[in-house]
Motif scaffolding. Structure first.
Motif, PDB file in Angstrom:
ATOM      1  N   ASP A  40       0.833  -1.197   0.000  1.00 15.51           N
ATOM      2  CA  ASP A  40       0.000   0.000   0.000  1.00 15.51           C
ATOM      3  C   ASP A  40       0.870   1.252   0.000  1.00 15.51           C
ATOM      4  OD1 ASP A  40      -2.406   1.231  -0.210  1.00 15.51           O
ATOM      5  OD2 ASP A  40      -3.028   0.924   1.861  1.00 15.51           O
ATOM      6  N   ILE A  41       0.245   2.400   0.028  1.00 22.72           N
ATOM      7  CA  ILE A  41       0.939   3.670  -0.197  1.00 22.72           C
ATOM      8  C   ILE A  41       2.102   3.887   0.763  1.00 22.72           C
ATOM      9  CG2 ILE A  41       0.669   6.189  -0.124  1.00 22.72           C
ATOM     10  CD1 ILE A  41      -2.136   5.790  -1.275  1.00 22.72           C
ATOM     11  N   GLN A  42       1.929   3.567   2.029  1.00 25.13           N
ATOM     12  CA  GLN A  42       2.981   3.830   3.007  1.00 25.13           C
ATOM     13  C   GLN A  42       3.858   2.618   3.292  1.00 25.13           C
ATOM     14  OE1 GLN A  42       3.599   6.818   3.990  1.00 25.13           O
ATOM     15  NE2 GLN A  42       1.787   7.737   3.057  1.00 25.13           N
ATOM     16  N   ASP A  43       3.655   1.511   2.563  1.00 26.77           N
ATOM     17  CA  ASP A  43       4.467   0.307   2.784  1.00 26.77           C
ATOM     18  C   ASP A  43       5.828   0.444   2.103  1.00 26.77           C
ATOM     19  OD1 ASP A  43       2.349  -0.768   4.139  1.00 26.77           O
ATOM     20  OD2 ASP A  43       1.623  -1.978   2.448  1.00 26.77           O
ATOM     21  N   LYS A  44       6.862   0.006   2.833  1.00 30.34           N
ATOM     22  CA  LYS A  44       8.230   0.095   2.300  1.00 30.34           C
ATOM     23  C   LYS A  44       8.697  -1.301   1.883  1.00 30.34           C
ATOM     24  CE  LYS A  44      11.101   2.765   4.491  1.00 30.34           C
ATOM     25  NZ  LYS A  44      12.081   3.277   5.486  1.00 30.34           N
ATOM     26  N   PRO A  45       9.087  -1.488   0.622  1.00 35.71           N
ATOM     27  CA  PRO A  45       9.542  -2.818   0.164  1.00 35.71           C
ATOM     28  C   PRO A  45      10.945  -3.143   0.678  1.00 35.71           C
ATOM     29  CG  PRO A  45       9.748  -1.220  -1.599  1.00 35.71           C
ATOM     30  CD  PRO A  45       9.104  -0.490  -0.450  1.00 35.71           C
TER      31      PRO A  45
ATOM     32  N   GLY B 150      -8.102  14.190 -13.982  1.00 32.75           N
ATOM     33  CA  GLY B 150      -8.474  12.861 -14.457  1.00 32.75           C
ATOM     34  C   GLY B 150      -7.615  11.772 -13.842  1.00 32.75           C
ATOM     35  N   HIS B 151      -6.297  12.019 -13.754  1.00 32.84           N
ATOM     36  CA  HIS B 151      -5.393  11.037 -13.164  1.00 32.84           C
ATOM     37  C   HIS B 151      -5.678  10.845 -11.677  1.00 32.84           C
ATOM     38  CE1 HIS B 151      -2.093  11.499 -16.485  1.00 32.84           C
ATOM     39  NE2 HIS B 151      -3.095  10.742 -16.850  1.00 32.84           N
ATOM     40  N   ILE B 152      -5.995  11.925 -10.987  1.00 30.94           N
ATOM     41  CA  ILE B 152      -6.326  11.817  -9.559  1.00 30.94           C
ATOM     42  C   ILE B 152      -7.598  10.986  -9.381  1.00 30.94           C
ATOM     43  CG2 ILE B 152      -7.030  13.093  -7.488  1.00 30.94           C
ATOM     44  CD1 ILE B 152      -4.088  13.363  -8.110  1.00 30.94           C
ATOM     45  N   THR B 153      -8.564  11.188 -10.279  1.00 33.34           N
ATOM     46  CA  THR B 153      -9.809  10.415 -10.229  1.00 33.34           C
ATOM     47  C   THR B 153      -9.525   8.923 -10.379  1.00 33.34           C
ATOM     48  OG1 THR B 153     -11.041  12.270 -11.180  1.00 33.34           O
ATOM     49  CG2 THR B 153     -12.076  10.105 -11.280  1.00 33.34           C
ATOM     50  N   VAL B 154      -8.648   8.567 -11.311  1.00 44.54           N
ATOM     51  CA  VAL B 154      -8.277   7.159 -11.525  1.00 44.54           C
ATOM     52  C   VAL B 154      -7.574   6.609 -10.283  1.00 44.54           C
ATOM     53  CG1 VAL B 154      -6.851   5.579 -12.878  1.00 44.54           C
ATOM     54  CG2 VAL B 154      -8.131   7.396 -14.019  1.00 44.54           C
ATOM     55  N   LEU B 155      -6.651   7.397  -9.720  1.00 49.49           N
ATOM     56  CA  LEU B 155      -5.914   6.959  -8.530  1.00 49.49           C
ATOM     57  C   LEU B 155      -6.848   6.783  -7.335  1.00 49.49           C
ATOM     58  CD1 LEU B 155      -2.657   9.116  -8.831  1.00 49.49           C
ATOM     59  CD2 LEU B 155      -2.797   6.614  -8.868  1.00 49.49           C
ATOM     60  N   ASN B 156      -7.889   7.605  -7.242  1.00 46.58           N
ATOM     61  CA  ASN B 156      -8.881   7.447  -6.171  1.00 46.58           C
ATOM     62  C   ASN B 156      -9.511   6.053  -6.219  1.00 46.58           C
ATOM     63  OD1 ASN B 156      -8.570  10.000  -5.077  1.00 46.58           O
ATOM     64  ND2 ASN B 156     -10.284  10.892  -6.186  1.00 46.58           N
ATOM     65  N   LYS B 157      -9.917   5.653  -7.423  1.00 45.50           N
ATOM     66  CA  LYS B 157     -10.554   4.341  -7.591  1.00 45.50           C
ATOM     67  C   LYS B 157      -9.553   3.214  -7.334  1.00 45.50           C
ATOM     68  CE  LYS B 157     -13.865   6.069 -11.026  1.00 45.50           C
ATOM     69  NZ  LYS B 157     -14.289   6.034 -12.452  1.00 45.50           N
ATOM     70  N   LEU B 158      -8.334   3.426  -7.803  1.00 48.87           N
ATOM     71  CA  LEU B 158      -7.307   2.389  -7.712  1.00 48.87           C
ATOM     72  C   LEU B 158      -6.883   2.139  -6.264  1.00 48.87           C
ATOM     73  CD1 LEU B 158      -5.663   0.664  -9.743  1.00 48.87           C
ATOM     74  CD2 LEU B 158      -3.897   2.426  -9.650  1.00 48.87           C
ATOM     75  N   THR B 159      -6.729   3.201  -5.509  1.00 45.47           N
ATOM     76  CA  THR B 159      -6.204   3.088  -4.139  1.00 45.47           C
ATOM     77  C   THR B 159      -7.295   3.041  -3.073  1.00 45.47           C
ATOM     78  OG1 THR B 159      -6.034   5.489  -3.898  1.00 45.47           O
ATOM     79  CG2 THR B 159      -4.112   4.340  -4.807  1.00 45.47           C
TER      80      THR B 159
ATOM     81  N   VAL C 226       1.079   0.847 -14.362  1.00 40.53           N
ATOM     82  CA  VAL C 226       1.962  -0.072 -13.633  1.00 40.53           C
ATOM     83  C   VAL C 226       1.414  -0.314 -12.222  1.00 40.53           C
ATOM     84  CG1 VAL C 226       4.276  -0.396 -12.672  1.00 40.53           C
ATOM     85  CG2 VAL C 226       3.998   0.585 -14.950  1.00 40.53           C
ATOM     86  N   LEU C 227       0.924   0.746 -11.574  1.00 39.85           N
ATOM     87  CA  LEU C 227       0.337   0.604 -10.237  1.00 39.85           C
ATOM     88  C   LEU C 227      -0.841  -0.369 -10.272  1.00 39.85           C
ATOM     89  CD1 LEU C 227       0.212   4.351  -9.073  1.00 39.85           C
ATOM     90  CD2 LEU C 227       1.884   2.634  -8.395  1.00 39.85           C
ATOM     91  N   ALA C 228      -1.669  -0.250 -11.306  1.00 36.55           N
ATOM     92  CA  ALA C 228      -2.861  -1.091 -11.412  1.00 36.55           C
ATOM     93  C   ALA C 228      -2.490  -2.553 -11.640  1.00 36.55           C
ATOM     94  CB  ALA C 228      -3.742  -0.590 -12.548  1.00 36.55           C
ATOM     95  N   ILE C 229      -1.499  -2.798 -12.493  1.00 39.10           N
ATOM     96  CA  ILE C 229      -1.147  -4.173 -12.863  1.00 39.10           C
ATOM     97  C   ILE C 229      -0.368  -4.870 -11.740  1.00 39.10           C
ATOM     98  CG2 ILE C 229       0.280  -5.547 -14.438  1.00 39.10           C
ATOM     99  CD1 ILE C 229      -0.525  -3.500 -16.618  1.00 39.10           C
ATOM    100  N   THR C 230       0.584  -4.173 -11.134  1.00 40.91           N
ATOM    101  CA  THR C 230       1.435  -4.793 -10.116  1.00 40.91           C
ATOM    102  C   THR C 230       0.780  -4.811  -8.735  1.00 40.91           C
ATOM    103  OG1 THR C 230       2.518  -2.684  -9.580  1.00 40.91           O
ATOM    104  CG2 THR C 230       3.520  -4.045 -11.316  1.00 40.91           C
ATOM    105  N   ARG C 231      -0.212  -3.947  -8.510  1.00 40.40           N
ATOM    106  CA  ARG C 231      -0.854  -3.755  -7.202  1.00 40.40           C
ATOM    107  C   ARG C 231       0.171  -3.349  -6.141  1.00 40.40           C
ATOM    108  NH1 ARG C 231      -3.294  -8.119  -4.987  1.00 40.40           N
ATOM    109  NH2 ARG C 231      -2.112  -9.604  -6.245  1.00 40.40           N
ATOM    110  N   VAL C 232       1.213  -2.646  -6.590  1.00 45.16           N
ATOM    111  CA  VAL C 232       2.217  -2.057  -5.697  1.00 45.16           C
ATOM    112  C   VAL C 232       2.041  -0.546  -5.755  1.00 45.16           C
ATOM    113  CG1 VAL C 232       4.673  -1.705  -5.273  1.00 45.16           C
ATOM    114  CG2 VAL C 232       3.841  -3.957  -5.979  1.00 45.16           C
ATOM    115  N   HIS C 233       1.506   0.045  -4.679  1.00 45.77           N
ATOM    116  CA  HIS C 233       1.164   1.467  -4.669  1.00 45.77           C
ATOM    117  C   HIS C 233       2.092   2.290  -3.781  1.00 45.77           C
ATOM    118  CE1 HIS C 233      -3.272   0.169  -5.636  1.00 45.77           C
ATOM    119  NE2 HIS C 233      -2.415  -0.095  -6.614  1.00 45.77           N
ATOM    120  N   SER C 234       3.198   1.729  -3.391  1.00 44.96           N
ATOM    121  CA  SER C 234       4.098   2.379  -2.441  1.00 44.96           C
ATOM    122  C   SER C 234       4.726   3.660  -2.997  1.00 44.96           C
ATOM    123  CB  SER C 234       5.210   1.405  -2.046  1.00 44.96           C
ATOM    124  OG  SER C 234       6.213   2.053  -1.297  1.00 44.96           O
TER     125      SER C 234
END
Length: 427
Positions: A14-19, A256-265, A306-314
């Motif tokens: 997720d957004i605040q997770d560190k790999p 538009g990009h923020i709208t997509v990121l809202n749905k994604l995250t 890439v965020l959508a496909i990998t499901r890595v939002h960090s």
């Protein structure tokens, strides 16, 4: 950085997770490759050193992440919307005007963010509805079509070259194949693969000058064009009036990009950190890009993919990609390699990219079900398209509006003054 209590259960990170370190490097490198082709293509088309664009892209992304409190996973790269304006300014005034124009767009974003914080954002939708934004986006792509065709047809001496056309068309065909048939990570970087393939074809045709690559140093400082250091202070009114209106167009893309990121995250970034903060972050990133001589930057849909496909939002992964871009900008041979890409290769990529931009404008009209049986809509779109693609220039002294900027202004004015229905349409 605030620690969130909510965690999206559908993601790997997720957004605040560190790999973990090695995983971090690999994931960041993936984002770097994803944005690389488009980010370096813009400076090549304009005549700016690609290493500066990489630097400004990395710095801009870090500024954006910091400004938004590390709450939004986004990468900022070179914006295609400003290419026609930057090409014109580069021919007439050079780097100083382009840099000043880029900084102007950043200031527009900053001012708009302050207005939104005070009075909300509904006025943006009234000023720039789909009937204005759609045709303007079409102009961005179609206005560049002649440049792509000329790069494909004529060599450095201005002579018609069948060899150049062959390289351009082969590059185009391979890029289309990569777009249509590759999956997984290769499917995320078809533009980069197209450039690499086109370059190899151009080498086989003997139209690549590799000598500058051999002579380039491995480590080299990017050719920064810093105001008041590299050039004397001078106000370019034409750069300001040409670039500033386009900022409102890219702002709609940003939303538009923020709208997509809202749905994604599964979050609402319009509320936290707020649209005013996201636009402020974009504006400050553009100011930084302009200050070092790079093109204006904007959030990249490719990286959102890439965020959508990998499901890595960090955000740590996006920050890592930004740092890698900055490091890469100091590799002199990389810059020399990019600059050695011949014009027909860029033309082959441009046939697709510029067409995609124009088609995106058409998609805006279709998605919003714009009715062209209404005279109002037909008039607004027609005027924007002809003024923008035709390259109309309005000039009084040092004040100048041209092409894209003038088309945008006409679109906004017509949208505000024309009634919803013509008298002939009223029953």
């Amino acid at each position: 950085m605030e620690k969130e209590t909510f965690r999206n259960p559908d993601v790997v990170l997720d957004i605040q997770d560190k790999p973990k370190p090695l995983e971090w490097f690999g994931l960041s490198l993936q984002h770097l490759f994803t944005m690389f082709g488009a980010t370096v293509l813009v400076p090549i088309l304009v005549g700016i050193n690609p290493s500066i664009a990489l630097m400004s892209s990395g710095l801009g992304t870090l500024v954006y992440i910091f400004t938004t409190g590390a709450k939004i996973p986004a990468y900022l790269g070179s914006s295609f919307a400003f290419i026609p304006a930057m090409q014109m300014l580069m021919k007439t005034h050079g780097y100083p005007a382009v840099a000043q124009g880029a900084m102007t767009t950043g200031l527009v974003y900053v001012i708009v963010s302050l207005i939104i914080k005070k009075s909300g954002s509904d006025w943006i939708n009234r000023l720039l509805p789909p009937i204005v934004v759609g045709p303007v986006v079409m102009v961005i792509g179609l206005g560049l079509a002649a440049n792509a065709a000329n790069n494909a047809m004529f060599d450095g001496n201005g002579d018609y070259s069948p060899k150049f056309i062959a390289v351009a068309l082969l590059t185009l065909c391979l890029t289309i194949i990569f777009n249509m048939f590759l999956t997984g990570f290769p499917g995320l970087i078809p533009i980069l693969l197209g450039i690499v393939s086109g370059y190899l074809i151009a080498l086989a045709f003997g139209i690549v000058d590799t000598e500058p690559i051999k002579q380039a140093a491995w480590l080299a400082k990017p050719d920064f064009q810093v105001p008041f250091i590299n050039y004397s202070p001078k106000l370019y009114i034409g750069a300001i009036t040409t670039m500033a209106p386009i900022a409102f167009v890219t702002m709609t893309e940003h939303i538009g990009h923020i709208t997509v990121l809202n749905k994604l995250t599964k979050r609402n970034f319009f509320e936290d950190p707020g649209l005013s903060r996201t636009i402020l972050g974009d504006g400050l990133a553009q100011l930084v890009a302009g200050f070092v001589g790079g093109p204006p930057v904007t959030s990249y849909g490719e990286n959102i993919g890439v965020l959508a496909i990998t499901r890595v939002h960090s955000v740590f992964v996006l920050s890592g990609a930004a740092v890698l871009a900055i490091v890469l900008s100091f590799v002199g041979k990389i810059s020399a390699l990019i600059l050695s890409i011949p014009s027909p290769v860029i033309a082959g990529i441009s046939f697709l990219l510029f067409g995609v931009i124009a088609s995106s404008g058409l998609k805006i009209l279709i998605d919003n079900q714009i009715d062209f049986d209404k005279k109002r809509n037909l008039i607004i779109a027609s005027v924007i398209l002809v003024i923008g693609i035709g390259g109309l220039v309005f000039k009084v002294g040092v004040f100048e509006l041209s092409g894209m900027a003038l088309a945008t202004l006409f679109g906004i004015i017509l949208n505000l003054v024309l009634p919803e229905q013509a008298r002939s349409e009223q029953a």
